[in-house]
Design a protein around this motif. Structure first.
Motif, PDB file in Angstrom:
ATOM      1  N   UNK A 167       0.802  -1.224   0.000  1.00  0.00           N
ATOM      2  CA  UNK A 167       0.000   0.000   0.000  1.00  0.00           C
ATOM      3  C   UNK A 167       0.836   1.276   0.000  1.00  0.00           C
ATOM      4  N   UNK A 168       1.927   1.289   0.727  1.00  0.00           N
ATOM      5  CA  UNK A 168       2.734   2.505   0.844  1.00  0.00           C
ATOM      6  C   UNK A 168       4.034   2.446   0.055  1.00  0.00           C
ATOM      7  N   UNK A 169       4.059   1.604  -0.973  1.00  0.00           N
ATOM      8  CA  UNK A 169       5.227   1.528  -1.849  1.00  0.00           C
ATOM      9  C   UNK A 169       4.943   2.320  -3.121  1.00  0.00           C
ATOM     10  N   UNK A 170       5.978   2.752  -3.844  1.00  0.00           N
ATOM     11  CA  UNK A 170       5.750   3.464  -5.109  1.00  0.00           C
ATOM     12  C   UNK A 170       4.910   2.664  -6.099  1.00  0.00           C
ATOM     13  N   UNK A 171       5.186   1.358  -6.221  1.00  0.00           N
ATOM     14  CA  UNK A 171       4.425   0.542  -7.161  1.00  0.00           C
ATOM     15  C   UNK A 171       2.975   0.413  -6.708  1.00  0.00           C
ATOM     16  N   UNK A 172       2.763   0.285  -5.399  1.00  0.00           N
ATOM     17  CA  UNK A 172       1.403   0.191  -4.883  1.00  0.00           C
ATOM     18  C   UNK A 172       0.621   1.470  -5.114  1.00  0.00           C
ATOM     19  N   UNK A 173       1.244   2.607  -4.833  1.00  0.00           N
ATOM     20  CA  UNK A 173       0.567   3.891  -5.051  1.00  0.00           C
ATOM     21  C   UNK A 173       0.284   4.117  -6.533  1.00  0.00           C
ATOM     22  N   UNK A 174       1.215   3.698  -7.385  1.00  0.00           N
ATOM     23  CA  UNK A 174       1.019   3.852  -8.820  1.00  0.00           C
ATOM     24  C   UNK A 174      -0.145   2.985  -9.302  1.00  0.00           C
ATOM     25  N   UNK A 175      -0.196   1.756  -8.807  1.00  0.00           N
ATOM     26  CA  UNK A 175      -1.288   0.862  -9.189  1.00  0.00           C
ATOM     27  C   UNK A 175      -2.627   1.433  -8.733  1.00  0.00           C
ATOM     28  N   UNK A 176      -2.673   1.895  -7.507  1.00  0.00           N
ATOM     29  CA  UNK A 176      -3.913   2.447  -6.971  1.00  0.00           C
ATOM     30  C   UNK A 176      -4.363   3.663  -7.770  1.00  0.00           C
ATOM     31  N   UNK A 177      -3.425   4.538  -8.087  1.00  0.00           N
ATOM     32  CA  UNK A 177      -3.751   5.741  -8.854  1.00  0.00           C
ATOM     33  C   UNK A 177      -4.295   5.370 -10.240  1.00  0.00           C
ATOM     34  N   UNK A 178      -3.637   4.424 -10.896  1.00  0.00           N
ATOM     35  CA  UNK A 178      -4.075   4.011 -12.231  1.00  0.00           C
ATOM     36  C   UNK A 178      -5.472   3.400 -12.187  1.00  0.00           C
ATOM     37  N   UNK A 179      -5.733   2.554 -11.183  1.00  0.00           N
ATOM     38  CA  UNK A 179      -7.037   1.913 -11.066  1.00  0.00           C
ATOM     39  C   UNK A 179      -8.137   2.949 -10.803  1.00  0.00           C
ATOM     40  N   UNK A 180      -7.853   3.894  -9.936  1.00  0.00           N
ATOM     41  CA  UNK A 180      -8.849   4.923  -9.624  1.00  0.00           C
ATOM     42  C   UNK A 180      -9.127   5.777 -10.852  1.00  0.00           C
ATOM     43  N   UNK A 181      -8.089   6.169 -11.568  1.00  0.00           N
ATOM     44  CA  UNK A 181      -8.269   6.987 -12.770  1.00  0.00           C
ATOM     45  C   UNK A 181      -9.091   6.248 -13.822  1.00  0.00           C
ATOM     46  N   UNK A 182      -8.788   4.970 -14.007  1.00  0.00           N
ATOM     47  CA  UNK A 182      -9.498   4.199 -15.019  1.00  0.00           C
ATOM     48  C   UNK A 182     -10.969   4.010 -14.651  1.00  0.00           C
TER      49      UNK A 182
END
Length: 269
Positions: A167-182
């Motif tokens: 959750x608090x890793x760069x890859x986790x934040x990036x995944x979360x951001x991409x999913x929310x945007x999509x």
């Protein structure tokens, strides 16, 4: 070839009245089609194809991304039609299905056992129409969040997809951001909740007619994708190879092994 941005190429025709968003990467033979899970997307299946030889065809089922279809109710027969349209258009001889996509793939091969030479079923969904309570709750939470249009609510609904360690890793934040945007940009069709009104495969014994090669992948500890579902499915498919990981969140905890396992199976002569 896919555009440099990696965005889907555009919309292609499926069954009458259906338009499906598609992305093609790679070149040559063989051709493999990738079918995502419920509320998933093209970007979520792309890691599974990173080592797969030939042309790779990713798409969004109806109700996901920019794909569109007539109003529901919808069934797994409809999803199998989406998958078949993309596979036939591209000449795919191999297929990878994730969760709901695995259910659609099973419906397709139950109806047409000779359609694919090799298939991979990753975290398959139950075929009998009975879903685990956690799966029902996940879909209800996602639909409500997406319908609200509030990014914060969508983020909270998507967070359980990630293991706590990510959750608090760069890859986790990036995944979360991409999913929310999509999800906030493209939405999620409420008709998806009608899929489980009947079994994905009405007669599971029809899977015994499949004469291709199958790899079934499950994991222990996933309340949405119970390992016994993968084990049962492997028993229904003649000669299927079964691999069960010992903990959930496989795409986060075992990504390298998973990619290598999928590519080795699909690339084998």
């Amino acid at each position: 070839m896919a555009p440099a941005s990696g965005r889907p190429d555009g919309l292609v025709a499926g069954d009458p009245g259906v338009l499906l968003e598609e992305l093609v990467t790679g070149a040559g033979e063989p051709v493999t089609v990738f079918a995502h899970g419920l509320a998933g997307d093209i970007s979520g299946t792309r890691p599974l194809g990173s080592g797969v030889a030939g042309r790779r065809v990713f798409f969004h089922f109806r109700g996901h991304g920019r794909s569109a279809a007539p109003p529901g109710p919808w069934s797994f027969a409809d999803l199998a039609g989406d998958l078949r349209a993309v596979a036939d258009r591209s000449g795919a001889t191999r297929a990878v299905g994730v969760s709901m996509g695995a259910g659609a793939l099973c419906r397709l091969i139950a109806d047409t056992p000779e359609r694919f030479e090799r298939i991979v079923l990753f975290l398959p969904a139950p075929l009998d129409g009975v879903r685990p309570p956690r799966a029902e709750a996940r879909l209800a939470r996602l639909l409500a969040a997406v319908e609200s249009g509030e990014a914060a609510l969508v983020a909270r609904a998507v967070e359980p997809e990630l293991p706590p360690s990510a959750l608090n890793t760069p890859s986790g934040r990036s995944h979360l951001r991409q999913r929310v945007e999509q999800l906030t940009a493209d939405g999620l069709a409420r008709e998806l909740g009608t899929l489980w009104r009947e079994p994905a495969v009405p007669d599971e014994s029809a899977l015994a007619a499949f004469r291709g090669r199958a790899l079934v992948i499950g994991c222990v500890g996933d309340d949405v994708h119970p390992a016994p579902v993968a084990e049962r499915l492997a028993g229904l498919l003649p000669g299927a190879v079964l691999h069960v990981y010992d903990r959930p969140a496989v795409l986060w905890t075992q990504r390298k092994d998973l990619r290598e396992r999928v590519s080795a199976f699909l690339n084998a002569a």
